[in-house]
Design a protein around this motif. Structure first.
Motif, mmCIF file in Angstrom:
data_model
loop_
_atom_site.group_PDB
_atom_site.id
_atom_site.type_symbol
_atom_site.label_atom_id
_atom_site.label_comp_id
_atom_site.label_asym_id
_atom_site.label_seq_id
_atom_site.Cartn_x
_atom_site.Cartn_y
_atom_site.Cartn_z
ATOM 1 N N GLU A 62 0.844 -1.192 0.000
ATOM 2 C CA GLU A 62 0.000 0.000 0.000
ATOM 3 C C GLU A 62 0.881 1.245 0.000
ATOM 4 O O GLU A 62 1.974 1.241 0.565
ATOM 5 C CB GLU A 62 -0.911 0.023 1.232
ATOM 6 C CG GLU A 62 -1.829 -1.184 1.356
ATOM 7 C CD GLU A 62 -2.931 -1.175 0.303
ATOM 8 O OE1 GLU A 62 -3.234 -0.071 -0.205
ATOM 9 O OE2 GLU A 62 -3.474 -2.251 0.000
ATOM 10 N N SER A 64 0.590 3.874 1.685
ATOM 11 C CA SER A 64 0.816 4.372 3.044
ATOM 12 C C SER A 64 1.785 3.520 3.855
ATOM 13 O O SER A 64 2.128 3.882 4.984
ATOM 14 C CB SER A 64 -0.520 4.453 3.785
ATOM 15 O OG SER A 64 -1.139 3.167 3.831
ATOM 16 N N ASP A 69 8.076 4.961 2.476
ATOM 17 C CA ASP A 69 8.350 6.292 3.038
ATOM 18 C C ASP A 69 9.245 7.111 2.106
ATOM 19 O O ASP A 69 8.988 8.289 1.849
ATOM 20 C CB ASP A 69 9.013 6.175 4.414
ATOM 21 C CG ASP A 69 8.019 5.810 5.508
ATOM 22 O OD1 ASP A 69 6.805 5.811 5.219
ATOM 23 O OD2 ASP A 69 8.455 5.516 6.637
ATOM 24 N N ARG A 72 7.349 8.154 -1.089
ATOM 25 C CA ARG A 72 6.408 9.245 -0.843
ATOM 26 C C ARG A 72 7.145 10.570 -0.675
ATOM 27 O O ARG A 72 6.681 11.613 -1.137
ATOM 28 C CB ARG A 72 5.557 8.953 0.403
ATOM 29 C CG ARG A 72 4.548 7.823 0.222
ATOM 30 C CD ARG A 72 3.484 7.862 1.322
ATOM 31 N NE ARG A 72 4.079 7.852 2.650
ATOM 32 C CZ ARG A 72 4.428 6.761 3.320
ATOM 33 N NH1 ARG A 72 4.237 5.551 2.778
ATOM 34 N NH2 ARG A 72 4.955 6.830 4.523
ATOM 35 N N PHE A 129 -1.625 10.083 -4.975
ATOM 36 C CA PHE A 129 -0.832 10.696 -3.907
ATOM 37 C C PHE A 129 -0.079 11.909 -4.450
ATOM 38 O O PHE A 129 -0.015 12.958 -3.797
ATOM 39 C CB PHE A 129 0.145 9.671 -3.329
ATOM 40 C CG PHE A 129 1.122 10.260 -2.333
ATOM 41 C CD1 PHE A 129 0.738 10.443 -1.017
ATOM 42 C CD2 PHE A 129 2.400 10.631 -2.727
ATOM 43 C CE1 PHE A 129 1.628 11.001 -0.098
ATOM 44 C CE2 PHE A 129 3.293 11.175 -1.819
ATOM 45 C CZ PHE A 129 2.903 11.366 -0.501
#
Length: 277
Positions: A62, A64, A69, A72, A129
């Motif tokens: 996923e 998230s 990290d 993202r 995102f």
């Protein structure tokens, strides 16, 4: 069909990296033609691709997930940079969504396509995102620019020794009044001025709310030891003030900035600490 392990998806990306990345780069470059160089786009995609592979190898499924990290963070930095450069939301999001073109290049059979579905869904989530972080970055930039414009629209100028003026133009609301008050009080302290002129020649209309804002600013200046004059009271505004029953009390008002300056100079001569013209 059993779920494909993230490690398997990572290996697929590694094994077919040249094919996937070439198709991804071509698709993104075609969409962003003229907005960025191919070399810059390739370097950006390299970081994203490597972080995606690392996240999958760490078991991420996923967006998230902690495994993503780094990815993202990279996407957030790219989104913020493009927001500052004036890219559109489409131009920003397509940089991620175009990776699907590279994955489609691997779909030579139905089985192969089925194995890529988890990756395609992940790319969709990463694209969303990217869009969301771009929107947040652009809102922050717009807010910052609005604050800067507010500062520029409320200048406090020194007209004479001991005399400052605030020429107001446009609508006076609570947020702007707060800025006016803070800038005026700071300038009074910095210059040691005892006379302040608030000129409302450029204010289109004065209602009860605007009048209250002006009164608060005058009271705040008085607490700092300065006397205020409100200038720019045109006939139409004077009639409106009377019709609304607004009381300015002992606050000095003048029709023009020039009249207010003359009065301020006279007050300065009377004051022991005043200046001599």
């Amino acid at each position: 069909m059993p779920a494909v392990a993230p490690e398997t998806l990572a290996q697929t990306l590694v094994d077919h990296a040249p094919t996937v990345r070439a198709a991804w780069l071509d698709a993104a470059a075609d969409e962003l033609r003229g907005r960025t160089t191919r070399g810059e786009l390739e370097r950006e995609q390299t970081d994203i691709y490597d972080a995606l592979v690392d996240g999958l190898r760490a078991g991420g499924t996923e967006v998230s997930a902690e495994a993503f990290d780094q990815l993202r963070g990279i996407l957030a930095d790219v989104s913020a940079a493009r927001a500052r450069l004036g890219f559109t939301p489409r131009e920003t999001a397509v940089g991620m969504f175009a990776l699907k073109e590279g994955l489609y290049a691997l779909a030579g059979s139905p089985d192969a396509m089925a194995g890529l579905v988890p990756l395609l869904r992940l790319v969709d989530d990463l694209g969303l995102f990217t869009f969301e972080t771009f929107a947040s970055a652009r809102e922050a930039i717009i807010s910052e620019q609005a604050e800067q414009l507010l500062e520029l629209s409320t200048p406090v100028v020194k007209l004479w020794e001991g005399i400052v003026a605030v020429p107001l133009v446009g609508t006076l609301d609570s947020a702007r009044t707060q800025v006016v008050m803070e800038k005026l009080l700071n300038t009074l302290v910095e210059t040691g001025s005892t006379q302040a002129i608030i000129d409302i020649t450029g204010v289109p209309a004065v209602d009860t709310q605007v009048a209250q804002h002006l009164l608060k600013t005058v009271v705040a200046a008085r607490l700092m030891g300065a006397e205020c004059t409100i200038s720019g009271i045109r006939p139409q505004i004077a009639q409106t003030i009377v019709a609304l029953g607004i009381e300015f009390g002992d606050i000095r008002t003048r029709a023009t900035l020039a009249d207010a300056l003359v009065d301020a100079l006279r007050e300065g001569r009377r004051s022991p600490a005043g200046v001599t013209a």
